[in-house]
Design a protein around this motif. Structure first.
Motif, PDB file in Angstrom:
ATOM      1  N   ASN A   1      -4.065 -13.389 -88.628  1.00  0.00           N
ATOM      2  CA  ASN A   1      -5.202 -12.060 -89.346  1.00  0.00           C
ATOM      3  C   ASN A   1      -3.503 -11.633 -90.971  1.00  0.00           C
TER       4      ASN A   1
ATOM      5  N   THR B   1      -7.354  -1.304 -89.595  1.00  0.00           N
ATOM      6  CA  THR B   1      -7.231  -2.342 -89.277  1.00  0.00           C
ATOM      7  C   THR B   1      -5.265  -1.918 -89.444  1.00  0.00           C
TER       8      THR B   1
ATOM      9  N   SER C   1      -3.913  -2.264 -85.506  1.00  0.00           N
ATOM     10  CA  SER C   1      -2.409  -3.707 -85.105  1.00  0.00           C
ATOM     11  C   SER C   1      -1.837  -2.466 -85.083  1.00  0.00           C
TER      12      SER C   1
ATOM     13  N   CYS D   1      -9.758  -9.505 -88.674  1.00  0.00           N
ATOM     14  CA  CYS D   1      -9.185  -8.462 -88.830  1.00  0.00           C
ATOM     15  C   CYS D   1      -8.740  -7.849 -87.512  1.00  0.00           C
TER      16      CYS D   1
ATOM     17  N   ASN E   1     -10.015  -9.989 -84.924  1.00  0.00           N
ATOM     18  CA  ASN E   1      -9.165 -10.313 -83.941  1.00  0.00           C
ATOM     19  C   ASN E   1      -8.550  -9.392 -83.125  1.00  0.00           C
TER      20      ASN E   1
ATOM     21  N   THR F   1      -0.977  -5.143 -93.624  1.00  0.00           N
ATOM     22  CA  THR F   1      -2.190  -4.862 -94.001  1.00  0.00           C
ATOM     23  C   THR F   1      -2.011  -3.585 -94.891  1.00  0.00           C
TER      24      THR F   1
END
Length: 321
Positions: free
Chosen positions: A75, A106, A110, A251, A254, A285
């Motif tokens: 990522n 995204t 995260s 991303c 993943n 990000t």
């Protein structure tokens, strides 16, 4: 043999990406959906297949450092190196829908991953862990994202339908050819990515690199090559929305799907070193979100900043390990 497989793997990646982007973009036209939606789904999941394969195999073999390092490293590479290099070559235009929802999603994924791996226990021997329950939570987030993309695709398709005399015959004539090109391209990407990862990992281990460093560098770089080659190819073909959709979708795939599946198969102990790497991934990000809102594109200067940030990070983790 290892070096030969590495060379063949690179060749398959490059040619496979060309076929895959060409076929996928034409299928998007036949489906009457925007290329960015294809990038978020078909292209992103296809190019993310090497990460999924490597991470699941590593989890089954009891190598959590490779599993987590592969995803986090991939990522970071996708956002900093792939978006950065692609933007330097050809500035990436950003669709407002992508900025409003996909990139923030995204970021949310995260942050959710960071929250799940911070386990505070009363036992002094307790370790940070991505448990099966955590994996299910990540998969539920992924299901929500897929539902959103499906609804978006259907709504967009209804808006874009325009009747034409030869529309049906043109679509039917292109399905078989474009489908074969897309499948062959995807197969070449997956096989080439697998060979690159396996051969490069074996070479790295021979040089005495640690499991964590191998996951964050060699494996993640190797498994991110499909995204890199596909995004560069898409940008050069003037499909910048597909290129950015590929990265954003990869991303999300993943973090939510790959780590979700891997941790459901077997709980993943998390090395405390990864906290800094995950934090850097979250920061990148957020930076991508800010950059994408400036003139609704990621320009050459912003791409250069992303690339330099990755090079600094790469030097740091090599020195750290």
């Amino acid at each position: 043999m290892v070096y030969l497989l590495l060379i063949i793997g690179f060749a398959l990646l490059i040619k496979g990406a060309d076929w895959f982007v060409t076929g996928a973009s034409k299928i998007a036209h036949l489906l009457r959906v925007s290329p960015v939606l294809v990038g978020l789904t078909i292209v992103a999941f296809g190019t993310g297949a090497p990460e999924a394969t490597v991470s699941v195999i590593a989890a089954l073999e009891g190598n959590p450092g490779v599993t987590v390092g592969n995803v986090v490293g991939s990522n970071i590479i996708n956002i900093a190196a792939v978006v950065g290099v692609t933007a330097v070559i050809f500035p990436l235009k950003v669709e407002s829908q992508t900025v409003r929802k996909e990139i923030p999603f995204t970021l949310l994924g995260s942050i959710a991953f960071m929250a799940l791996i911070i386990d505070v226990g009363v036992d002094s021997e307790a370790t940070n862990l991505l448990s099966r329950g955590d994996g299910i939570v990540l998969l539920l987030f992924f299901a929500i994202f897929m539902y959103y993309v499906f609804e978006l695709a259907m709504n967009h398709r209804q808006d874009e339908i325009t009747p034409g005399v030869n529309e049906r015959s043109d679509a039917e004539g292109g399905w078989k050819k474009n489908g074969i090109i897309t499948v062959l391209g995807l197969a070449a990407i997956i096989l080439g990515g697998y060979w690159v990862v396996e051969s490069s990992t074996e070479i790295a281990v021979r040089f005495g690199m640690s499991e964590t460093l191998v996951g964050l560098t060699v494996v993640s770089i190797g498994s991110s090559l499909p995204e890199f080659v596909t995004s560069i190819t898409a940008a050069l073909k003037k499909y910048s929305d597909l290129a950015l959709g590929n990265i954003v979708g990869s991303c999300i795939f993943n973090v939510l799907f790959v780590l979700g599946i891997a941790s459901v198969i077997t709980p993943l102990p998390i090395n405390t070193e990864f906290f800094l790497d995950v934090t850097f991934m979250i920061i990148l990000t957020f930076v991508l979100l800010i950059f994408s809102r400036t003139n609704w594109q990621v320009g050459k200067g912003e791409g250069t900043v992303l690339v330099l940030s990755y090079l600094i990070y790469l030097v740091y983790i090599i020195m750290r390990n």
